[in-house]
Design an enzyme around this catalytic site. Structure first.
Site, PDB file in Angstrom:
ATOM      1  N   VAL A  50      81.330 -58.113  72.675  1.00  0.00           N
ATOM      2  CA  VAL A  50      82.001 -57.279  71.678  1.00  0.00           C
ATOM      3  C   VAL A  50      81.755 -55.803  71.984  1.00  0.00           C
ATOM      4  O   VAL A  50      82.670 -54.976  71.876  1.00  0.00           O
ATOM      5  CB  VAL A  50      81.537 -57.643  70.265  1.00  0.00           C
ATOM      6  CG1 VAL A  50      82.209 -56.742  69.236  1.00  0.00           C
ATOM      7  CG2 VAL A  50      81.850 -59.103  69.951  1.00  0.00           C
ATOM      8  N   ASP A  51      80.541 -55.460  72.377  1.00  0.00           N
ATOM      9  CA  ASP A  51      80.257 -54.084  72.783  1.00  0.00           C
ATOM     10  C   ASP A  51      81.150 -53.666  73.949  1.00  0.00           C
ATOM     11  O   ASP A  51      81.695 -52.556  73.964  1.00  0.00           O
ATOM     12  CB  ASP A  51      78.793 -53.948  73.198  1.00  0.00           C
ATOM     13  CG  ASP A  51      77.886 -53.555  72.048  1.00  0.00           C
ATOM     14  OD1 ASP A  51      78.360 -52.869  71.128  1.00  0.00           O
ATOM     15  OD2 ASP A  51      76.706 -53.939  72.066  1.00  0.00           O
ATOM     16  N   VAL A  52      81.268 -54.531  74.952  1.00  0.00           N
ATOM     17  CA  VAL A  52      82.076 -54.214  76.127  1.00  0.00           C
ATOM     18  C   VAL A  52      83.534 -54.008  75.734  1.00  0.00           C
ATOM     19  O   VAL A  52      84.182 -53.033  76.145  1.00  0.00           O
ATOM     20  CB  VAL A  52      81.942 -55.324  77.189  1.00  0.00           C
ATOM     21  CG1 VAL A  52      82.925 -55.103  78.326  1.00  0.00           C
ATOM     22  CG2 VAL A  52      80.509 -55.371  77.731  1.00  0.00           C
TER      23      VAL A  52
END
Length: 377
Positions: free
Chosen positions: A159-161
């Site tokens: 999700v961060d990526v």
């Protein structure tokens, strides 16, 4: 670009932009980006491998917001930058006079990107935004894992990526809009982990909306396609991904069970999904006669999408063998750093790989600012 971000989503975004020419100044506190301490392992340059994976092609200066000099330097950067990016909780930048409204007043052309966990509304601003939490709260974990097992996170902070990629897209869209208007005014770009994760659910969210029922965990199977999952062989599992009736018939012929293609339980994809358990058992019964290498060669020759389950090191080696050149090594300032190459290839303006991930405050004494005193505090 004034980069006030830390950890993953923001640094991933700014590295993508830095690879293609953005001049990224990474502004860190005296203790530095948290990921500098996320070790072991260490990379070839002696720094945290985590930090090194998302911070090449940047310069680092230390700005101690607790000191007037450090805060003044940070403000000068923000007030003169084309792009500002930050991922603090809502309200933190305002406390230091570095919020969008304040920066825009003196720098009306600024593109100001804020990355949050759950947005900036009153009901969300105080929620901590960590990838693991968002994987759980967005529903992503509920559809990841074995049907009879616990919800499982994805093996990387996905999700961060994805949020970092959304930040890049938002920044580029805002720059295009600014350049196409005569007034040259910038705008604020907002992305958050929760919205990113919900958008990334794509067909699973669509299925939930269409049926009113929450999707269940299917392990390695697909909710709408079969055969399309992990299958056991005589030695190790392989992935077979059949997306059409034509491919299914070719698969049956390659497995020497052509009659399956005309079985009423399997003749169409909806029928195969309905009778997935029977089809999987039948296919695996055939596959157990030989090992994975045999089946990968056999099915690939027949045009069937198939492949082994590689380790990360195997995957990098495979990418090298097929000519993707997945790694890049940067030697600068007496250090060598190896990381995964940008996945974007432009024919006329390829990425640059000039700066190794910076030491904390490495460029504090550069022509930008004399920050040596703050760096030593």
């Amino acid at each position: 670009m004034a980069d006030f971000s830390r950890v993953l989503a923001g640094p991933f975004a700014t590295m993508m932009l830095a690879d293609f020419g953005a001049d990224v100044i990474k502004i860190e506190s005296p203790v530095g980006d948290e990921t500098r301490e996320w070790a072991p392992p260490l990379g070839p340059d002696g720094q945290s491998a985590y930090f090194g994976s998302v911070n090449r092609n940047k310069r680092s200066i230390v700005c101690d917001f607790a000191s007037p000099e450090g805060l003044a330097a940070a403000r000068e950067l923000a007030l003169t930058a084309d792009v500002v990016i930050e991922n603090f909780r809502p309200g933190v930048m305002k406390k230091f006079g570095l919020d969008y409204e304040t920066v825009r007043e003196a720098n009306p052309g600024v593109i100001y990107c804020s990355i949050t966990g759950f947005g900036s509304s009153a009901g969300a601003r105080d929620l901590a935004g960590y990838d693991l939490l968002v994987q759980a709260m967005s529903g992503l974990m509920s559809i990841t894992g074995q049907p009879d097992g616990e919800p499982t996170k994805v093996g990387v902070a996905l999700v961060d990526v994805l949020c970092g990629q959304n930040a890049v897209a938002g920044i580029l869209l805002a720059l295009r809009a600014r350049d196409s208007h005569a007034d040259g005014h910038g705008q604020r770009v907002e992305v958050d982990l929760m919205s990113t994760a919900l958008a990334a659910l794509v067909n699973q969210a669509g299925n939930a909306l269409a049926t009113g029922t929450a999707p269940a965990r299917l392990g390695n199977a697909h909710p709408s396609i079969s055969p399309y999952e992990l299958y056991a062989t005589a030695d190790r599992p392989i992935i077979i991904a059949v997306g059409s009736d034509r491919h299914f018939r070719a698969l049956c012929e390659s497995l020497d069970v052509p009659e399956l293609a005309d079985d009423e339980r399997f003749v169409t994809n909806p029928a195969r999904v309905t009778h997935r358990a029977s089809l999987t058992a039948t296919i695996e019964n055939v596959l157990r006669a030989h090992g994975a290498d045999h089946w990968v060669d056999t099915l690939r020759t027949a045009g069937i999408p198939v492949g082994p389950v590689n380790s990360v090191t195997d995957a990098l080696a495979f990418a090298e063998r097929i000519g993707l050149e997945p790694l890049v090594t940067v030697t600068a300032n007496g250090r060598t750093s190896t990381s995964v190459r940008s996945p974007i290839r432009l024919s006329e303006s390829p990425p640059r790989y000039e700066l190794a991930p910076p030491r904390l405050g490495e460029h504090s004494g550069s022509e930008w600012f004399d920050m040596e005193r703050s760096a030593d505090e």
